[in-house]
Motif scaffolding. Structure first.
Motif, mmCIF file in Angstrom:
data_model
loop_
_atom_site.group_PDB
_atom_site.id
_atom_site.type_symbol
_atom_site.label_atom_id
_atom_site.label_comp_id
_atom_site.label_asym_id
_atom_site.label_seq_id
_atom_site.Cartn_x
_atom_site.Cartn_y
_atom_site.Cartn_z
ATOM 1 N N LEU A 19 63.060 1.428 21.867
ATOM 2 C CA LEU A 19 64.328 0.699 21.945
ATOM 3 C C LEU A 19 65.062 1.036 23.243
ATOM 4 C CD1 LEU A 19 66.404 -1.209 20.599
ATOM 5 C CD2 LEU A 19 67.513 0.838 19.696
ATOM 6 N N MET A 20 65.040 2.310 23.608
ATOM 7 C CA MET A 20 65.714 2.701 24.849
ATOM 8 C C MET A 20 65.055 2.023 26.056
ATOM 9 S SD MET A 20 66.992 6.624 24.446
ATOM 10 C CE MET A 20 65.625 7.372 23.614
ATOM 11 N N VAL A 35 63.911 13.946 27.080
ATOM 12 C CA VAL A 35 64.015 14.869 25.941
ATOM 13 C C VAL A 35 63.161 14.353 24.772
ATOM 14 C CG1 VAL A 35 65.573 15.769 24.161
ATOM 15 C CG2 VAL A 35 66.280 15.802 26.557
ATOM 16 N N LEU A 36 63.254 13.068 24.490
ATOM 17 C CA LEU A 36 62.505 12.531 23.348
ATOM 18 C C LEU A 36 60.996 12.495 23.626
ATOM 19 C CD1 LEU A 36 65.446 11.667 22.414
ATOM 20 C CD2 LEU A 36 64.231 9.979 21.038
ATOM 21 N N TYR A 45 69.565 13.103 20.985
ATOM 22 C CA TYR A 45 69.387 12.394 19.711
ATOM 23 C C TYR A 45 70.621 11.555 19.431
ATOM 24 C CZ TYR A 45 65.541 15.659 18.959
ATOM 25 O OH TYR A 45 64.388 16.373 19.090
ATOM 26 N N TRP A 73 63.331 -0.849 26.015
ATOM 27 C CA TRP A 73 63.699 -2.267 25.963
ATOM 28 C C TRP A 73 65.110 -2.462 26.510
ATOM 29 C CZ3 TRP A 73 67.833 -4.321 23.127
ATOM 30 C CH2 TRP A 73 67.905 -5.719 23.102
ATOM 31 N N ASP A 74 66.015 -1.601 26.069
ATOM 32 C CA ASP A 74 67.415 -1.695 26.467
ATOM 33 C C ASP A 74 67.567 -1.538 27.980
ATOM 34 O OD1 ASP A 74 70.307 -1.667 25.533
ATOM 35 O OD2 ASP A 74 70.247 0.262 26.560
ATOM 36 N N LEU A 131 72.534 4.213 20.313
ATOM 37 C CA LEU A 131 71.930 2.958 20.771
ATOM 38 C C LEU A 131 71.346 2.178 19.589
ATOM 39 C CD1 LEU A 131 71.144 1.091 23.139
ATOM 40 C CD2 LEU A 131 68.937 2.280 23.174
ATOM 41 N N MET A 132 70.692 2.891 18.684
ATOM 42 C CA MET A 132 70.114 2.216 17.512
ATOM 43 C C MET A 132 71.213 1.582 16.669
ATOM 44 S SD MET A 132 66.780 4.387 16.300
ATOM 45 C CE MET A 132 67.343 6.051 16.462
ATOM 46 N N ARG A 163 79.916 0.738 25.401
ATOM 47 C CA ARG A 163 79.818 -0.685 25.089
ATOM 48 C C ARG A 163 80.929 -1.177 24.171
ATOM 49 N NH1 ARG A 163 73.194 -1.335 25.017
ATOM 50 N NH2 ARG A 163 72.905 0.113 26.765
ATOM 51 N N ASP A 173 72.498 -1.454 18.442
ATOM 52 C CA ASP A 173 71.479 -2.494 18.346
ATOM 53 C C ASP A 173 71.496 -3.155 16.963
ATOM 54 O OD1 ASP A 173 68.980 -3.690 19.594
ATOM 55 O OD2 ASP A 173 68.103 -2.803 17.802
ATOM 56 N N VAL A 220 67.701 11.425 28.547
ATOM 57 C CA VAL A 220 67.527 11.323 27.099
ATOM 58 C C VAL A 220 66.077 10.946 26.779
ATOM 59 C CG1 VAL A 220 68.188 10.019 25.044
ATOM 60 C CG2 VAL A 220 69.940 10.758 26.660
ATOM 61 N N ARG A 247 70.385 8.076 30.689
ATOM 62 C CA ARG A 247 69.375 7.562 29.780
ATOM 63 C C ARG A 247 67.988 8.128 30.082
ATOM 64 N NH1 ARG A 247 68.977 2.924 26.866
ATOM 65 N NH2 ARG A 247 71.183 3.262 26.479
ATOM 66 N N ARG A 286 59.833 -7.471 20.104
ATOM 67 C CA ARG A 286 60.681 -8.246 21.005
ATOM 68 C C ARG A 286 59.918 -8.802 22.203
ATOM 69 N NH1 ARG A 286 66.381 -4.862 20.337
ATOM 70 N NH2 ARG A 286 66.060 -4.527 18.114
ATOM 71 N N GLU A 310 72.585 10.093 21.577
ATOM 72 C CA GLU A 310 72.569 8.848 22.353
ATOM 73 C C GLU A 310 71.566 7.849 21.764
ATOM 74 O OE1 GLU A 310 72.916 8.969 26.600
ATOM 75 O OE2 GLU A 310 71.842 7.096 26.878
ATOM 76 N N ALA A 311 70.412 8.359 21.341
ATOM 77 C CA ALA A 311 69.406 7.477 20.727
ATOM 78 C C ALA A 311 69.953 6.865 19.437
ATOM 79 C CB ALA A 311 68.118 8.251 20.452
ATOM 80 N N LEU A 359 77.702 5.709 24.564
ATOM 81 C CA LEU A 359 76.384 6.351 24.500
ATOM 82 C C LEU A 359 76.361 7.526 25.464
ATOM 83 C CD1 LEU A 359 74.208 3.120 24.372
ATOM 84 C CD2 LEU A 359 75.095 4.457 22.473
ATOM 85 N N ALA A 417 62.587 5.018 18.761
ATOM 86 C CA ALA A 417 63.809 5.256 19.549
ATOM 87 C C ALA A 417 63.514 5.108 21.045
ATOM 88 C CB ALA A 417 64.369 6.645 19.247
#
Lengths: 497, 497
Positions: A25-26, A48-49, B19, A28-29, B25-26, B243, B29, A45, A42, A243, B21-22, B237, A22
């Motif tokens: 991906l965030m 937090v992760l 979580y 990359w995004d 996004l996933m 989006r 994606d 977020v 973001r 990616r 938001e993650a 998100l 996760a």
């Protein structure tokens, strides 16, 4: 009993890896697609992760699994995962929580201060932050411990097993050989003409060529994608989602072409890691240096070779502006291999790149060792650049402030780049015994090369440490001779000195 | 003491929202960019994070904050967040863990079985799964409790406060009015000619028009982006990263044009929620029905209006194929508003759409109430379609199997679509008192409309319940008259019956 604990341990690793995907991906995004106004949210977020990952890595639960399973499990994947988990646990547990938090806050502040300082060419404004970062890293290295040199403890974060002792045997030799080569090249009669590469090369055409080359390398587009970004990178979210990003400079196609191939080399590594390592800490490249050996192998040993362009120049011409129809293969090949000492690392050619690394290595080793202080950096930087590369920055923005690494506290990272060059040359030498590389490159079907790399390196992920892989594949440790020979032969041929 | 608990409560909500938001996004994606081979891995990652959210929502920690803070906090955001958290806690806590897990497994299995059944036109293969889903939903409804009708407990998941009692007063009236209208239209003298819309419309041009229209609607591209997908959606998100996705059909531009505007309406809602609700469960639209009212307001009341095309037809023509230069505004306007009963809900026009919903509402209400069983569905579906729309599916794939909703156990969701139409008409009627809508639309500057919607609806997120918003804005409850009047006037004008 152990079986149940094994399952719980693997479930915890899976949770950690899930946050990791996760987060990946965030990231990359944020670097490719995300709208700018959403960045603040973001970042929180992500925080937090990341905190969650940190909690898992340092949890009592993790510690209990490590203690219970260590020496009591037969499964090699669990054994190696335990080893990784324990190293991470120990590394983190040794730092007092309050210091760790203060450091994380400092990192993000320092990075933004660095950005401003670089823009304003104002080292002094960044100095206090860098001083604190150095101070923390010295302390952390002391917490972690080391045998000979404090810097070893930091090196170990990026290149497990690498030491100042090894680097100090190898780097000076490389430096000497490269500066000699540079001297010979400077006075050589047959200078390439880089002006043949100039001209407007539309982005769409560069993009098509990039796709085509990645396909040919064996990059699996069903398990990845190619996007545009400002600072190119490759990222493995999982082995089936790796990616690549690149940057298109319409005035200089080299940025995208060699950049895409470079990142494609990283991506091939991540795509070909054994799927059975999924959701463990082993499901990624084993070290920065080995990773870089893969990107540099493809970028330099393959895509800057004469054989490669013998096969691909026509393809290139089909996407390139018409002017390239009037430029011979030989002119083209020599131009893309021009050697030209410059101030900026990321713009350096294949030969001078390592010299940029030497400057940084020597400075950060002395800095962490306490032999020099942050205030000494600008002057030392400039004089070393003059000594090794014969160029001198006119200001700190194009000198000591150019790289982001130190602002994030990444001391010990730079040597990986030079190690990548040497490893790549060592691997290439070994590959030569098994494969007729030139003729494969000339045929343009890289399947055998990809397979060789997968068999010898990629599949293992972190199941083997970097020096273990190096030894098993090449039968020896770090050896700069292969890189030196390769560069000497290559440039002798090009510059005809 | 309470202050400290408030902070801990908000921190826990922030973790949950992170979580969220993650996960968002996933999901985005996976539906736009992700390579297909990575899907399996990604699903597992999603599972881990969804489980985490579930754990937080049902944790003892959450319960303790609810108990401690309820009635003891002054901050309205915390009060409403508590209410949301409590509702979620109660809803989840009432379902035994083992049943919840079995249900989650069933859902994902049923969804893939539905996909196959639809493809093979084989209701029987899906029937046992649907039966179990219905059984679970009846049980869950009983766990949750209800006053009059078991279906109310499910309705409440999507449209808090909505009941069978209200719907049964309103829906039959709507159905009668719409079937009458449909009859009148069928026999009207002045039929539009949809063939004028045919022709190849290149994707790139549709894309440019879509961007332009979203900009004009006031969608903030610095806090969002537009991408292509198979089943269009909008996703928030966070309020600064909302989006939109759309689908380009080169043979029918209506898919992208009206689809983009529809999703743009959803997106405007999410972009304009008060930032102070960030990282709470309140930072999203208040219900499915109110959300749909926003998308339908923009899609139908704005972008299918005559005034809209008076202003935008020229712009449209500048992107459209040349043939549109020969098609008059009137022909165009009438063609895009053609009414034509069809079998497939998502292809339905503005008038018949609600009739598709009635069919589903009546069936699922009876199903949950236990008056009919799953085995009765195909036949009942077909006969209701014939009664209400005058068309009859020739097989179950274009009949009872067409929608994904039931395969995910989403009973109670469908009414939101029809409610969205009615709410939109009620809001529009109210807006008319404050703004000269037609003249604003004709001028093409939607700022005032966007502001009105933000002030009256968007900003509140979940601070207000759907019927609370409806009442506060319009001064009354659900009232279908406005929709019926709007449609009657519109089609009388178009069809001249």
């Amino acid at each position: 009993m152990t079986k149940a604990t094994e399952e719980k341990f693997m479930a915890l690793l899976k949770e950690e890896a899930s946050y990791g995907e996760a987060i990946g991906l965030m990231a990359w995004d944020m670097r490719t697609k995300a709208p700018k106004k959403g960045m603040d949210n973001r970042s929180e977020v992500l925080g937090v992760l990341a905190q969650k990952v940190h909690e898992i890595q340092t949890s009592d639960e993790m510690k209990s699994y490590i203690d219970e399973l260590k020496g009591n499990t037969q499964d090699p994947v669990i054994q190696k995962s335990l080893q990784e988990a324990e190293e991470t646990y120990n590394k983190t547990a040794k730092i007092p929580t309050s210091e760790y938090r203060a450091y994380v806050t400092l990192q993000s502040k320092a990075e933004s201060m660095w950005g401003e300082a670089k823009e304003n060419n104002d080292f002094e404004s960044f100095r206090p932050y860098l001083e604190k970062l150095v101070e923390y890293n010295r302390k952390f290295a002391d917490y972690w411990g080391y045998e000979n040199h404090r810097y070893d403890a930091l090196l170990n974060n990026y290149e497990p097993g690498m030491t100042v002792e090894i680097l100090d045997q190898v780097f000076p030799k490389v430096r000497k050989a490269l500066t000699n080569l540079l001297e010979a090249i400077k006075n050589a009669p047959n200078q390439p003409d880089p002006s043949v590469l100039e001209g407007h090369f539309p982005k769409e055409q560069q993009e098509k060529f990039s796709y085509e080359i990645l396909e040919r390398m064996g990059y699996d587009f069903e398990a990845g994608r190619l996007d545009e970004t400002v600072h190119p990178f490759a990222i493995g979210l999982n082995h089936n989602d790796v990616r690549v990003t690149t940057k298109y400079d319409e005035r200089d196609f080299r940025t995208a072409v060699f950049g895409t191939i470079h990142e494609g080399g990283h991506a091939l590594y991540e795509q070909n890691i054994d799927p059975k390592l999924s959701f463990t800490p082993l499901a990624t490249g084993t070290s920065m240096g080995i990773h870089e050996s893969q990107s540099l192998f493809w970028e330099n040993f393959i895509s800057r070779s004469e054989a490669f362009w013998e096969n691909h120049y026509q393809l290139f011409q089909s996407y390139a502006p018409d002017k390239f129809n009037d430029i011979s293969l030989d002119e083209f090949y020599r131009a893309i291999n021009e050697v030209k000492p410059s101030l900026i690392r990321i713009e350096a050619d294949e030969l001078t790149y390592c010299l940029h690394i030497m400057v940084r290595y020597e400075l950060e080793k002395a800095l962490i060792g306490g032999e020099i202080e942050v205030k000494d950096l600008p002057e030392l930087w400039n004089s070393k650049m003059e000594d090794y590369l014969g160029v001198k920055p006119s200001n700190d923005s194009e000198g000591v402030l150019q790289d982001i690494h130190w602002s994030g506290g990444d001391f010990g990272y730079f040597p990986s780049y030079a190690l990548g060059y040497m490893y790549a040359a060592q691997f290439e030498n070994k590959m030569r015994e098994d494969l007729d590389i030139e003729s494969i490159i000339r045929q343009g079907d890289f399947e055998q090369i990809k397979k060789w790399l997968t068999n010898h390196i990629h599949q293992y992920g972190k199941m083997k440490k970097p020096l273990e892989i190096l030894n098993e594949v090449t039968g020896e440790g770090l050896n700069a001779d292969y890189l030196i020979n390769y560069l000497t032969n290559k440039y002798k041929n090009i510059y005809q000195y």
